[in-house]
Design a protein around this motif. Structure first.
Motif, mmCIF file in Angstrom:
data_model
loop_
_atom_site.group_PDB
_atom_site.id
_atom_site.type_symbol
_atom_site.label_atom_id
_atom_site.label_comp_id
_atom_site.label_asym_id
_atom_site.label_seq_id
_atom_site.Cartn_x
_atom_site.Cartn_y
_atom_site.Cartn_z
ATOM 1 N N ILE A 75 -9.028 6.530 17.780
ATOM 2 C CA ILE A 75 -8.704 8.015 16.851
ATOM 3 C C ILE A 75 -8.036 8.676 18.657
ATOM 4 O O ILE A 75 -7.001 9.623 19.029
ATOM 5 C CB ILE A 75 -9.447 8.845 16.311
ATOM 6 C CG1 ILE A 75 -10.103 7.927 15.668
ATOM 7 C CG2 ILE A 75 -8.667 9.885 16.553
ATOM 8 C CD1 ILE A 75 -10.829 8.514 14.494
ATOM 9 N N GLY A 91 -9.433 9.290 11.831
ATOM 10 C CA GLY A 91 -8.406 10.756 11.665
ATOM 11 C C GLY A 91 -7.584 9.734 13.084
ATOM 12 O O GLY A 91 -6.986 8.878 12.889
ATOM 13 N N PRO A 92 -6.010 10.372 13.285
ATOM 14 C CA PRO A 92 -6.014 11.726 13.635
ATOM 15 C C PRO A 92 -5.649 12.765 12.640
ATOM 16 O O PRO A 92 -4.911 11.783 11.589
ATOM 17 C CB PRO A 92 -5.207 12.078 14.911
ATOM 18 C CG PRO A 92 -4.476 10.686 14.869
ATOM 19 C CD PRO A 92 -5.371 9.851 14.531
ATOM 20 N N LEU A 93 -6.043 13.166 11.937
ATOM 21 C CA LEU A 93 -5.231 13.832 10.830
ATOM 22 C C LEU A 93 -4.382 15.254 10.890
ATOM 23 O O LEU A 93 -4.994 16.496 11.843
ATOM 24 C CB LEU A 93 -6.084 14.601 9.996
ATOM 25 C CG LEU A 93 -6.595 13.078 9.326
ATOM 26 C CD1 LEU A 93 -8.572 13.042 8.563
ATOM 27 C CD2 LEU A 93 -6.149 12.314 8.321
#
Lengths: 462, 280
Positions: B24, B87-89
């Motif tokens: 991430i 994530g990353p979201l």
């Protein structure tokens, strides 16, 4: 032996008992029941059931093995072509596939192929031995994006061919809709996880918490991580709403949210499991597919006193499986057919208090041949509910797709792929709901299997 | 499993954790969020990323212990591992050289402002920042924000920070916007919903584009469930895939506040259970 035209009924929990618990509705055949049902199979020389199965299970063979008392062999026969038989035995729409094609339909009831599949698969799980043959390593690497039915099937087929397979799954466990969507009372999650662990035993690596496109793009997987081919099976994504006023009131859920909270996050076991769900006294589920039935039946189990299916068309047009509709009605779900909401009403604190609906009648057939619902003038009425679940389908999830240059999409945003799953990018295949739009588990599995065959050929020539 | 490599208390009930997640950390950008789940019975908690270190492979999260799940997370220590970290979201902040920008963080909302301010400064902006809290004890990331900004202003509701202004962040925003020499081109305002609402309604009068970062209730965080619906203009957006950043001038703030309350009753139940000796 005289033809037995009646199938052995599936034992179930009583409707009044089961609508208050999350245990499985259908309790499964006993050995005697399975033997009796297996004996009904005529062992056709040219079986019609096999081509009607999206993954072409050798149905006469596994049924003969059950009839002979060799259930272990039946389990292996299933696993030869189907990585998830305990799942399929429960959730496949057999009436429109294998059982729909059974020659016995001409005289009476078809062989209960799905129930027998479940029986043999469950016993295999109990024994805990999953003999799935595997060819020697080819040295080729395949990435599978999405660990749902399509991805799992594609992965197991490619692993059997000797390829090194990695599944990238966005959620915290693999299974996709089998885990977040289909309720525990239709498909126990332990069974899903056991069948998935058998796929892992084949050597398939599953990376959870891994968002394809965000962590690795398809380009990076192929150019930097050394994958020779990629399968996209990310499924249906963003839930649709009706775009009517009031849809953002507290108490309006998408079916995905309602079911994900309950199934994946086990909100039915709150507070032991910490994810909450709020269900009021009266729940309206808008839509009448299998997902809508799941939501309406779940609502009763979560304590709703009333659970309605609100559907714009008539009962003949309900898209859910007949069995699911019957189970729902038995459990107390009420149907409000030829009814569609125009507005969701709420109070000052923002909570749902009701739904304004119109009534419809069936008019002339439309292009699809279905009689078109026509609004009845002056039929506006109030349906008193405090929870609304929208189960009207979903569109493709753009998270991965927006990161792939050169991938052809259709006008709905689904991936364009041919029958073998081939996309517009070399080495990239796709299958399941991301290609077809929301469909069934078994169709996704069939697509995963077809893609695996094409990918195996592609990898062999590479 | 994801290891906690650093933990600090920034203010009473406000904790910072650095979590090891090289995959991430390699990809995350300012404005994005992660989802964390402590154990197999836990909730998926969305938190906007407060910082990241690509070389070290860590993500920094900062959270206030407000409910059961954040309190439980707060009990984890250095060396402990959380079960899920994903994530990353969401979409990254649109970083470009705007000229002069104003970065406003309120309470624990200073955390998501920090990487945005850093990125904006790196892109060549003149970054004026305001951080605010109820009192000085609750101010967080002052040094980090000072470093990330060209100039830093502090506000406390009670005036307990003697080198800052007594009042709300909106008072300071007004002062800065009233001075035409500042020529602020874009504003980021992140904090409690009520603070973002007042910031947006103030900056609308000055017609300065204002981006806010929403942190609504979520489940999967990948666009699948639609719990995070936010009304923006005449459209309903999903904060997880369309956001979390939106045009603050177009958000239906009253709706956003009502939707925060969906599970208040359930939170009360779990608190009561714990008061009676349930484990936390």
């Amino acid at each position: 032996m005289a033809l037995n035209l009646n199938r052995v009924p599936m034992p179930t929990q009583d409707a009044d008992v089961r609508n208050k618990n999350f245990k499985e509705v259908a309790t499964g055949y006993t050995a005697a029941m399975a033997k009796e049902e297996a004996d009904r199979c005529l062992q056709c020389k040219k079986p019609l059931c096999v081509p009607a199965c999206p993954v072409n299970i050798n149905i006469p063979k596994f049924i003969a093995e059950i009839a002979e008392g060799n259930v272990a062999a039946a389990g292996e026969t299933l696993k030869d072509t189907n990585a998830l038989p305990a799942v399929c035995g429960r959730v496949c729409p057999q009436e429109s596939q294998c059982e729909g094609a059974c020659v016995l339909n001409k005289k009476g009831a078809p062989v209960a192929i799905g129930r027998l599949e479940r029986y043999a698969a469950d016993l295999q799980i109990e024994r805990g031995d999953f003999k799935m043959g595997k060819k020697p390593s080819t040295g080729k690497k395949v990435a599978i994006l999405g660990g749902g039915p399509a991805g799992l099937t594609c992965a197991s087929e490619l692993a059997k061919e000797g390829h090194a397979v990695t599944i990238y799954e966005a959620l915290h466990c693999a299974g996709g809709v089998l885990m977040y969507g289909i309720p525990e009372f239709r498909l126990p999650k332990d069974i899903v996880q056991t069948e998935i662990s058998a796929i892992e035993e084949l050597g398939v690596e599953i990376k959870v918490n891994n968002i394809a496109g965000k962590i690795n793009t398809v380009d990076e997987l192929m150019k930097e991580e050394g994958f020779d081919a990629v399968f996209i099976g990310t499924g249906a994504g963003l839930p649709y709403f009706l775009n009517i006023p009031g849809e953002n009131y507290n108490g309006v859920y998408s079916a995905n949210e309602f079911l994900t909270r309950t199934n994946l996050m086990k909100a039915y076991d709150f507070p032991n499991n910490v994810t909450p769900i709020m269900v009021g006294d009266a729940v309206a589920v808008v839509g009448a597919g299998n997902v809508a039935m799941d939501a309406a039946r779940t609502a009763l189990r979560l304590g709703a006193k009333k659970s309605y299916i609100v559907y714009r068309r008539a009962i003949e047009q309900v898209p859910a499986r007949k069995e699911e509709l019957e189970h729902a009605i038995e459990e107390g779900v009420e149907l409000k057919l030829l009814t569609s909401p125009t507005e969701i009403l709420g109070n000052e604190e923002g909570w749902v208090t009701g739904m304004t609906c119109l009534s419809y009648e069936l008019g002339e057939p439309d292009d699809s041949g279905r009689r078109r619902p026509v609004v009845i003038e002056g039929s506006e009425h109030l349906v008193e509910v405090d929870t609304v679940v929208m189960a009207i389908g979903q569109g493709p999830n753009p998270v991965l797709l927006e990161t792939i240059d050169g991938l052809e999409l259709n006008k709905w945003g689904n991936v364009v792929a041919d029958e073998s799953g081939k996309t517009s990018i070399e080495g990239v295949y796709a299958g399941g709901d991301i290609v077809t739009g929301a469909a069934t588990v078994i169709l996704a599995m069939g697509a995963g299997k077809d893609a695996a065959k094409a990918m195996n050929e592609y990898l062999s020539n590479k | 499993m994801y290891k906690i490599v650093e933990k600090r208390e920034l203010a009473p009930t406000v904790k910072l954790m650095k979590i090891l997640s090289p995959e991430i950390a390699k990809k995350v950008q300012a404005g994005q969020f992660i989802i964390i789940r402590t154990d197999s019975k836990g909730e998926r908690i969305p938190l906007t990323v407060a910082d990241f270190d690509r070389e070290e492979g860590t993500i920094t999260i900062i959270f206030q212990e407000v409910g059961y799940s954040t309190k439980q997370l707060g009990n984890y220590n250095v060396g402990d591992e959380v079960l899920d970290f994903v994530g990353p979201l969401g979409q990254a902040t649109e970083i470009e050289d705007y000229g002069t920008v104003l970065c406003v963080g309120g309470g624990v909302g200073v955390a998501p402002v920090l990487p945005i301010a850093k990125a904006l400064k790196e892109a060549g902006n003149n970054v004026i920042s305001i951080i605010g809290a109820r009192c000085q004890d609750l101010l967080i990331l002052e040094d980090e924000m000072r470093e990330a900004s060209t100039e830093l202003h502090i506000t406390t509701d009670d005036g307990s920070c003697n080198y800052g202004m007594k009042g709300f962040v909106t008072d300071k925003i007004k002062e800065i916007l009233d001075d035409p020499s500042n020529d602020v081109k874009h504003i980021w305002a992140i904090g409690p919903v009520i603070m973002m609402k007042f910031c947006a309604s103030l900056t609308k009068k000055y017609e300065v584009p204002t981006t806010v970062s929403m942190n609504p209730i979520m489940v999967d965080g990948t666009g699948m469930c639609g719990a995070c619906r936010v009304a923006v203009g005449d459209k309903t957006k999903f904060a997880c895939v369309d956001g979390p950043e939106f045009d603050g001038h177009q958000i239906d703030w009253d709706l956003a506040m009502r939707r925060m309350n969906i599970f208040v009753e359930k939170e009360r139940l779990i608190t009561e259970r714990n008061a009676k000796g349930g484990n936390l």
